[in-house]
Scaffold this active site. Structure first.
Site, PDB file in Angstrom:
ATOM      1  N   ASP A  37      -6.140  91.172 -48.913  1.00 41.28           N
ATOM      2  CA  ASP A  37      -6.214  89.812 -48.367  1.00 41.28           C
ATOM      3  C   ASP A  37      -7.626  89.309 -48.630  1.00 41.28           C
ATOM      4  OD1 ASP A  37      -4.335  88.240 -46.015  1.00 41.28           O
ATOM      5  OD2 ASP A  37      -6.384  87.500 -46.351  1.00 41.28           O
ATOM      6  N   ILE A  38      -7.765  88.026 -48.867  1.00 39.97           N
ATOM      7  CA  ILE A  38      -9.105  87.458 -49.047  1.00 39.97           C
ATOM      8  C   ILE A  38      -9.877  87.565 -47.739  1.00 39.97           C
ATOM      9  CG2 ILE A  38      -8.416  85.077 -48.520  1.00 39.97           C
ATOM     10  CD1 ILE A  38     -10.370  84.134 -50.698  1.00 39.97           C
ATOM     11  N   ASP A  75      -9.399  88.942 -53.616  1.00 41.86           N
ATOM     12  CA  ASP A  75      -8.953  87.569 -53.855  1.00 41.86           C
ATOM     13  C   ASP A  75      -7.945  87.589 -55.009  1.00 41.86           C
ATOM     14  OD1 ASP A  75      -8.754  84.870 -54.581  1.00 41.86           O
ATOM     15  OD2 ASP A  75     -10.851  84.466 -54.071  1.00 41.86           O
ATOM     16  N   ASN A 102       2.696  87.669 -51.972  1.00 47.70           N
ATOM     17  CA  ASN A 102       2.912  86.856 -50.771  1.00 47.70           C
ATOM     18  C   ASN A 102       1.736  85.940 -50.434  1.00 47.70           C
ATOM     19  OD1 ASN A 102       3.828  86.480 -47.736  1.00 47.70           O
ATOM     20  ND2 ASN A 102       1.801  87.433 -47.639  1.00 47.70           N
ATOM     21  N   TYR A 176       0.991  72.394 -54.192  1.00 48.20           N
ATOM     22  CA  TYR A 176       1.749  73.463 -53.508  1.00 48.20           C
ATOM     23  C   TYR A 176       3.168  73.525 -54.067  1.00 48.20           C
ATOM     24  CZ  TYR A 176       3.612  76.301 -49.645  1.00 48.20           C
ATOM     25  OH  TYR A 176       4.201  77.310 -48.898  1.00 48.20           O
ATOM     26  N   LYS A 180       4.837  76.475 -56.352  1.00 48.14           N
ATOM     27  CA  LYS A 180       5.975  77.242 -55.827  1.00 48.14           C
ATOM     28  C   LYS A 180       7.176  77.132 -56.766  1.00 48.14           C
ATOM     29  CE  LYS A 180       4.345  78.993 -51.970  1.00 48.14           C
ATOM     30  NZ  LYS A 180       4.058  80.449 -51.939  1.00 48.14           N
ATOM     31  N   VAL A 209       8.098  78.839 -41.493  1.00 52.23           N
ATOM     32  CA  VAL A 209       8.042  80.152 -40.844  1.00 52.23           C
ATOM     33  C   VAL A 209       6.931  80.100 -39.790  1.00 52.23           C
ATOM     34  CG1 VAL A 209       7.858  82.644 -41.208  1.00 52.23           C
ATOM     35  CG2 VAL A 209       8.599  81.171 -43.107  1.00 52.23           C
TER      36      VAL A 209
END
Ligand SMILES: NC(=O)c1ccc[n+]([C@@H]2O[C@H](COP(=O)([O-])OP(=O)(O)OC[C@H]3O[C@@H](n4cnc5c(N)ncnc54)[C@H](O)[C@@H]3O)[C@@H](O)[C@H]2O)c1
Length: 277
Positions: A37-38, A75, A102, A176, A180, A209
Protein backbone atom coordinates in the site's frame (compact mmCIF):
# COMPACT_ATOMS: atom_id res chain seq x y z
CA UNK A 1 -12.28 -22.74 5.53
CA UNK A 2 -9.06 -24.06 4.01
CA UNK A 3 -9.88 -23.59 0.32
CA UNK A 4 -6.56 -21.77 -0.23
CA UNK A 5 -4.27 -23.81 2.04
CA UNK A 6 -0.54 -23.39 1.08
CA UNK A 7 -1.33 -20.62 -1.39
CA UNK A 8 0.11 -17.10 -1.47
CA UNK A 9 -1.79 -13.98 -2.56
CA UNK A 10 -0.31 -10.61 -3.55
CA UNK A 11 -2.66 -7.68 -2.80
CA UNK A 12 -2.23 -4.01 -3.69
CA UNK A 13 -3.96 -1.35 -1.61
CA UNK A 14 -4.10 -3.72 1.36
CA UNK A 15 -3.87 -1.18 4.20
CA UNK A 16 -7.63 -0.72 4.56
CA UNK A 17 -11.03 -1.05 2.88
CA UNK A 18 -11.46 -3.84 0.36
CA UNK A 19 -7.73 -4.66 0.27
CA UNK A 20 -7.66 -5.37 4.00
CA UNK A 21 -10.88 -7.36 3.71
CA UNK A 22 -9.32 -9.43 0.88
CA UNK A 23 -6.23 -10.12 3.03
CA UNK A 24 -8.39 -11.32 5.92
CA UNK A 25 -10.79 -13.36 3.77
CA UNK A 26 -7.94 -15.09 1.88
CA UNK A 27 -6.08 -15.73 5.17
CA UNK A 28 -9.26 -17.26 6.63
CA UNK A 29 -9.13 -19.74 3.78
CA UNK A 30 -5.48 -20.58 4.53
CA UNK A 31 -3.49 -18.27 2.23
CA UNK A 32 -0.37 -16.31 3.21
CA UNK A 33 -0.28 -12.69 2.05
CA UNK A 34 2.12 -10.29 0.35
CA UNK A 35 0.60 -6.84 0.89
CA UNK A 36 1.51 -3.43 -0.48
CA UNK A 37 0.00 0.00 0.00
CA UNK A 38 1.26 3.52 -0.61
CA UNK A 39 0.11 4.29 2.97
CA UNK A 40 0.65 7.99 2.31
CA UNK A 41 -1.33 10.95 0.99
CA UNK A 42 -1.28 11.82 -2.71
CA UNK A 43 -1.80 15.62 -3.12
CA UNK A 44 -4.19 15.07 -6.03
CA UNK A 45 -6.65 13.17 -3.80
CA UNK A 46 -9.15 15.24 -1.84
CA UNK A 47 -9.87 12.75 0.98
CA UNK A 48 -7.56 11.03 3.49
CA UNK A 49 -5.67 8.01 2.14
CA UNK A 50 -4.31 5.11 4.21
CA UNK A 51 -1.50 5.41 6.76
CA UNK A 52 1.29 3.09 7.94
CA UNK A 53 -0.89 2.39 11.02
CA UNK A 54 -3.65 1.13 8.72
CA UNK A 55 -1.19 -1.25 7.05
CA UNK A 56 -0.04 -2.43 10.49
CA UNK A 57 -3.71 -3.20 11.33
CA UNK A 58 -3.93 -5.45 8.30
CA UNK A 59 -0.77 -7.27 9.43
CA UNK A 60 -2.28 -7.79 12.89
CA UNK A 61 -5.55 -9.11 11.46
CA UNK A 62 -3.82 -11.66 9.20
CA UNK A 63 -1.41 -12.80 11.92
CA UNK A 64 -4.37 -13.25 14.28
CA UNK A 65 -5.52 -15.93 11.83
CA UNK A 66 -2.14 -17.69 12.13
CA UNK A 67 -1.18 -16.80 8.58
CA UNK A 68 2.05 -15.15 7.47
CA UNK A 69 2.10 -11.69 5.87
CA UNK A 70 4.83 -9.56 4.32
CA UNK A 71 3.53 -5.97 4.18
CA UNK A 72 5.46 -3.09 2.65
CA UNK A 73 4.81 0.51 1.67
CA UNK A 74 4.99 0.64 -2.12
CA UNK A 75 3.40 2.74 -4.85
CA UNK A 76 1.70 0.93 -7.74
CA UNK A 77 2.89 3.76 -10.01
CA UNK A 78 6.43 2.46 -9.49
CA UNK A 79 7.06 -0.93 -11.14
CA UNK A 80 10.50 -1.36 -9.55
CA UNK A 81 8.99 -0.97 -6.06
CA UNK A 82 6.37 -3.63 -6.78
CA UNK A 83 8.97 -6.04 -8.21
CA UNK A 84 11.12 -5.63 -5.09
CA UNK A 85 8.23 -6.49 -2.75
CA UNK A 86 7.15 -9.46 -4.88
CA UNK A 87 10.75 -10.79 -4.79
CA UNK A 88 11.02 -10.29 -1.05
CA UNK A 89 7.60 -11.79 -0.37
CA UNK A 90 8.22 -14.85 -2.54
CA UNK A 91 11.66 -15.40 -0.93
CA UNK A 92 9.93 -15.40 2.44
CA UNK A 93 6.69 -17.23 1.62
CA UNK A 94 8.00 -19.54 -1.10
CA UNK A 95 5.52 -19.07 -3.94
CA UNK A 96 2.82 -16.97 -5.59
CA UNK A 97 -0.64 -18.07 -6.67
CA UNK A 98 -3.03 -15.12 -6.78
CA UNK A 99 -2.81 -11.42 -7.55
CA UNK A 100 -5.45 -8.90 -6.50
CA UNK A 101 -4.98 -5.57 -8.31
CA UNK A 102 -7.09 -3.54 -5.91
CA UNK A 103 -5.27 -0.28 -5.08
CA UNK A 104 -7.18 2.80 -6.12
CA UNK A 105 -7.97 6.47 -5.70
CA UNK A 106 -11.22 8.28 -6.46
CA UNK A 107 -10.56 12.04 -6.71
CA UNK A 108 -13.92 12.59 -8.38
CA UNK A 109 -15.63 15.45 -6.54
CA UNK A 110 -14.68 18.87 -5.21
CA UNK A 111 -12.13 21.42 -6.33
CA UNK A 112 -9.15 19.07 -6.73
CA UNK A 113 -11.24 16.85 -9.02
CA UNK A 114 -11.50 19.63 -11.62
CA UNK A 115 -7.75 19.91 -12.11
CA UNK A 116 -5.84 18.07 -14.85
CA UNK A 117 -3.79 16.46 -12.06
CA UNK A 118 -6.89 14.46 -11.07
CA UNK A 119 -7.09 12.98 -14.59
CA UNK A 120 -3.39 12.07 -14.48
CA UNK A 121 -3.60 10.60 -10.98
CA UNK A 122 -6.52 8.31 -11.83
CA UNK A 123 -4.89 7.00 -15.01
CA UNK A 124 -1.52 6.57 -13.27
CA UNK A 125 -2.89 4.65 -10.27
CA UNK A 126 -5.92 2.84 -11.70
CA UNK A 127 -4.69 1.96 -15.20
CA UNK A 128 -0.87 2.06 -15.24
CA UNK A 129 -0.81 0.81 -11.63
CA UNK A 130 -2.82 -2.28 -12.60
CA UNK A 131 -0.52 -2.92 -15.58
CA UNK A 132 2.47 -2.65 -13.20
CA UNK A 133 0.83 -5.05 -10.76
CA UNK A 134 0.38 -7.67 -13.46
CA UNK A 135 3.82 -7.04 -15.00
CA UNK A 136 5.47 -7.46 -11.59
CA UNK A 137 3.78 -10.80 -11.00
CA UNK A 138 2.97 -12.60 -14.24
CA UNK A 139 6.59 -13.71 -14.96
CA UNK A 140 6.63 -15.34 -11.50
CA UNK A 141 3.36 -17.20 -12.13
CA UNK A 142 4.51 -18.36 -15.57
CA UNK A 143 7.90 -19.47 -14.23
CA UNK A 144 6.32 -21.34 -11.32
CA UNK A 145 4.30 -23.31 -13.88
CA UNK A 146 1.33 -24.14 -11.65
CA UNK A 147 -1.27 -21.74 -13.03
CA UNK A 148 -2.80 -19.01 -10.92
CA UNK A 149 -5.41 -16.29 -10.90
CA UNK A 150 -5.35 -12.52 -11.23
CA UNK A 151 -8.35 -10.38 -10.21
CA UNK A 152 -8.56 -6.75 -11.23
CA UNK A 153 -10.95 -4.42 -9.41
CA UNK A 154 -12.86 -2.29 -11.89
CA UNK A 155 -16.12 -0.48 -11.04
CA UNK A 156 -19.65 0.09 -12.23
CA UNK A 157 -18.10 3.34 -13.50
CA UNK A 158 -16.69 1.17 -16.30
CA UNK A 159 -20.13 -0.10 -17.30
CA UNK A 160 -22.29 3.01 -17.22
CA UNK A 161 -21.69 6.77 -17.14
CA UNK A 162 -21.65 8.03 -13.55
CA UNK A 163 -21.42 11.66 -14.67
CA UNK A 164 -24.71 13.08 -15.97
CA UNK A 165 -24.27 16.84 -15.53
CA UNK A 166 -21.64 19.48 -16.28
CA UNK A 167 -20.91 19.62 -12.57
CA UNK A 168 -20.56 15.85 -12.16
CA UNK A 169 -18.24 15.49 -15.13
CA UNK A 170 -15.00 16.45 -13.39
CA UNK A 171 -11.67 15.45 -14.89
CA UNK A 172 -11.25 13.14 -11.90
CA UNK A 173 -14.58 11.41 -12.57
CA UNK A 174 -13.84 11.11 -16.29
CA UNK A 175 -10.37 9.74 -15.55
CA UNK A 176 -11.68 7.31 -12.93
CA UNK A 177 -14.32 5.98 -15.34
CA UNK A 178 -11.94 5.77 -18.31
CA UNK A 179 -9.30 3.96 -16.24
CA UNK A 180 -11.84 1.49 -14.82
CA UNK A 181 -13.04 0.76 -18.37
CA UNK A 182 -9.43 0.53 -19.55
CA UNK A 183 -8.53 -2.16 -17.02
CA UNK A 184 -11.31 -4.38 -18.36
CA UNK A 185 -9.65 -4.30 -21.78
CA UNK A 186 -6.27 -4.94 -20.12
CA UNK A 187 -7.85 -7.82 -18.20
CA UNK A 188 -9.13 -9.49 -21.38
CA UNK A 189 -5.77 -9.16 -23.14
CA UNK A 190 -3.89 -10.58 -20.14
CA UNK A 191 -6.47 -13.39 -19.90
CA UNK A 192 -5.85 -14.18 -23.56
CA UNK A 193 -2.05 -14.10 -23.21
CA UNK A 194 -1.90 -16.13 -20.01
CA UNK A 195 -4.56 -18.76 -20.72
CA UNK A 196 -2.05 -21.30 -22.07
CA UNK A 197 -0.31 -21.19 -18.69
CA UNK A 198 -3.60 -21.85 -16.86
CA UNK A 199 -3.35 -18.37 -15.36
CA UNK A 200 -6.84 -16.88 -15.26
CA UNK A 201 -7.51 -13.16 -15.30
CA UNK A 202 -10.88 -11.66 -14.37
CA UNK A 203 -12.41 -8.38 -13.24
CA UNK A 204 -14.88 -7.37 -10.56
CA UNK A 205 -17.15 -4.35 -11.01
CA UNK A 206 -18.51 -3.25 -7.61
CA UNK A 207 -21.22 -0.72 -6.94
CA UNK A 208 -20.57 1.61 -3.98
CA UNK A 209 -18.76 -0.19 -1.16
CA UNK A 210 -18.60 0.90 2.50
CA UNK A 211 -14.90 1.81 2.75
CA UNK A 212 -12.98 5.01 3.61
CA UNK A 213 -13.06 5.83 -0.13
CA UNK A 214 -16.80 6.47 0.21
CA UNK A 215 -17.01 7.43 3.90
CA UNK A 216 -15.34 10.83 3.94
CA UNK A 217 -16.04 14.57 3.78
CA UNK A 218 -15.54 14.75 -0.02
CA UNK A 219 -18.34 12.23 -0.61
CA UNK A 220 -20.59 13.63 2.15
CA UNK A 221 -20.37 17.08 0.58
CA UNK A 222 -21.31 15.62 -2.81
CA UNK A 223 -24.24 13.64 -1.44
CA UNK A 224 -25.49 16.76 0.37
CA UNK A 225 -25.02 19.35 -2.36
CA UNK A 226 -24.53 17.35 -5.58
CA UNK A 227 -26.97 17.43 -8.50
CA UNK A 228 -29.68 14.78 -7.91
CA UNK A 229 -29.34 13.74 -11.56
CA UNK A 230 -25.78 12.59 -10.85
CA UNK A 231 -26.82 10.83 -7.66
CA UNK A 232 -29.37 8.71 -9.53
CA UNK A 233 -26.46 6.93 -11.21
CA UNK A 234 -25.48 5.57 -7.78
CA UNK A 235 -28.84 3.86 -7.12
CA UNK A 236 -28.86 0.09 -6.56
CA UNK A 237 -31.78 -2.11 -7.64
CA UNK A 238 -31.56 -4.29 -4.52
CA UNK A 239 -32.53 -1.97 -1.65
CA UNK A 240 -29.14 -1.39 -0.03
CA UNK A 241 -27.17 1.88 -0.20
CA UNK A 242 -23.79 0.20 -0.58
CA UNK A 243 -22.34 -3.30 -0.34
CA UNK A 244 -19.71 -4.42 2.18
CA UNK A 245 -15.99 -5.06 1.47
CA UNK A 246 -16.47 -8.77 2.22
CA UNK A 247 -18.96 -9.02 -0.67
CA UNK A 248 -16.11 -8.08 -3.03
CA UNK A 249 -13.67 -10.35 -1.17
CA UNK A 250 -16.01 -13.31 -1.61
CA UNK A 251 -16.19 -12.68 -5.36
CA UNK A 252 -12.38 -12.45 -5.55
CA UNK A 253 -12.11 -15.64 -3.50
CA UNK A 254 -14.43 -17.52 -5.84
CA UNK A 255 -12.58 -16.23 -8.91
CA UNK A 256 -9.27 -17.48 -7.44
CA UNK A 257 -10.66 -20.81 -6.21
CA UNK A 258 -10.73 -24.13 -8.05
CA UNK A 259 -14.50 -23.66 -8.36
CA UNK A 260 -13.78 -21.04 -11.05
CA UNK A 261 -11.02 -23.01 -12.77
CA UNK A 262 -12.40 -22.40 -16.25
CA UNK A 263 -13.60 -18.84 -15.69
CA UNK A 264 -11.32 -16.32 -17.38
CA UNK A 265 -11.53 -13.04 -19.29
CA UNK A 266 -14.80 -12.01 -17.68
CA UNK A 267 -16.15 -9.33 -15.34
CA UNK A 268 -18.27 -10.14 -12.32
CA UNK A 269 -20.51 -7.23 -11.30
CA UNK A 270 -21.10 -7.11 -7.54
CA UNK A 271 -23.43 -4.21 -7.96
CA UNK A 272 -26.72 -4.97 -6.18
CA UNK A 273 -28.28 -4.55 -9.61
CA UNK A 274 -27.09 -0.95 -10.03
CA UNK A 275 -26.55 -1.41 -13.76
CA UNK A 276 -30.23 -2.41 -14.08
CA UNK A 277 -31.25 1.12 -13.04
N1 LIG B 1 -15.50 1.98 -2.42
C1 LIG B 1 -16.24 1.96 -3.52
O1 LIG B 1 -17.38 2.40 -3.53
C2 LIG B 1 -15.68 1.34 -4.79
C3 LIG B 1 -16.57 1.00 -5.82
C4 LIG B 1 -16.08 0.43 -6.98
C5 LIG B 1 -14.72 0.17 -7.09
N2 LIG B 1 -13.87 0.52 -6.08
C6 LIG B 1 -12.46 0.21 -6.24
O2 LIG B 1 -12.10 -0.72 -5.24
C7 LIG B 1 -10.70 -0.62 -4.97
C8 LIG B 1 -10.46 -0.56 -3.48
O3 LIG B 1 -10.98 0.67 -2.97
P1 LIG B 1 -11.56 0.84 -1.49
O4 LIG B 1 -13.01 1.06 -1.62
O5 LIG B 1 -11.07 -0.24 -0.61
O6 LIG B 1 -10.89 2.27 -1.09
P2 LIG B 1 -9.84 2.68 0.04
O7 LIG B 1 -9.49 4.09 -0.24
O8 LIG B 1 -10.37 2.34 1.37
O9 LIG B 1 -8.59 1.71 -0.26
C9 LIG B 1 -7.75 1.90 -1.36
C10 LIG B 1 -6.32 1.62 -0.92
O10 LIG B 1 -5.44 1.79 -2.05
C11 LIG B 1 -4.29 2.47 -1.60
N3 LIG B 1 -3.61 3.16 -2.70
C12 LIG B 1 -4.05 4.24 -3.36
N4 LIG B 1 -3.15 4.64 -4.26
C13 LIG B 1 -2.12 3.77 -4.19
C14 LIG B 1 -0.89 3.67 -4.87
N5 LIG B 1 -0.51 4.58 -5.78
N6 LIG B 1 -0.05 2.63 -4.57
C15 LIG B 1 -0.40 1.73 -3.62
N7 LIG B 1 -1.55 1.81 -2.91
C16 LIG B 1 -2.40 2.81 -3.20
C17 LIG B 1 -4.82 3.43 -0.56
O11 LIG B 1 -3.78 3.92 0.30
C18 LIG B 1 -5.87 2.61 0.16
O12 LIG B 1 -5.35 1.91 1.27
C19 LIG B 1 -10.22 0.60 -5.74
O13 LIG B 1 -9.63 0.19 -6.96
C20 LIG B 1 -11.50 1.36 -6.01
O14 LIG B 1 -11.40 2.21 -7.13
C21 LIG B 1 -14.32 1.09 -4.93
Amino acid sequence: MGRLENKVVFITGAARGQGRSHAIRFAEEGADVIAVDIAAQMPEVGYPMATPDDLAETVKAVEALDRRIIARQADVRDLAQLRAVVDEGMAELGRLDFVLANAGVMPTYGETARRPEAWNATLDVLLTGVMHTVEATRPKLVEQGEGGAIVITSSMAALQPLARTLDGGTLGMLGYSAAKAGVLNLMRNYASILAEFRIRVNGIAPTGVHTPMTQNAMIEEYFTNGDPRDLVSLTNAIPVDMVEPVDISNAALWLCSEEARYVTGTTVPVDAGATLR
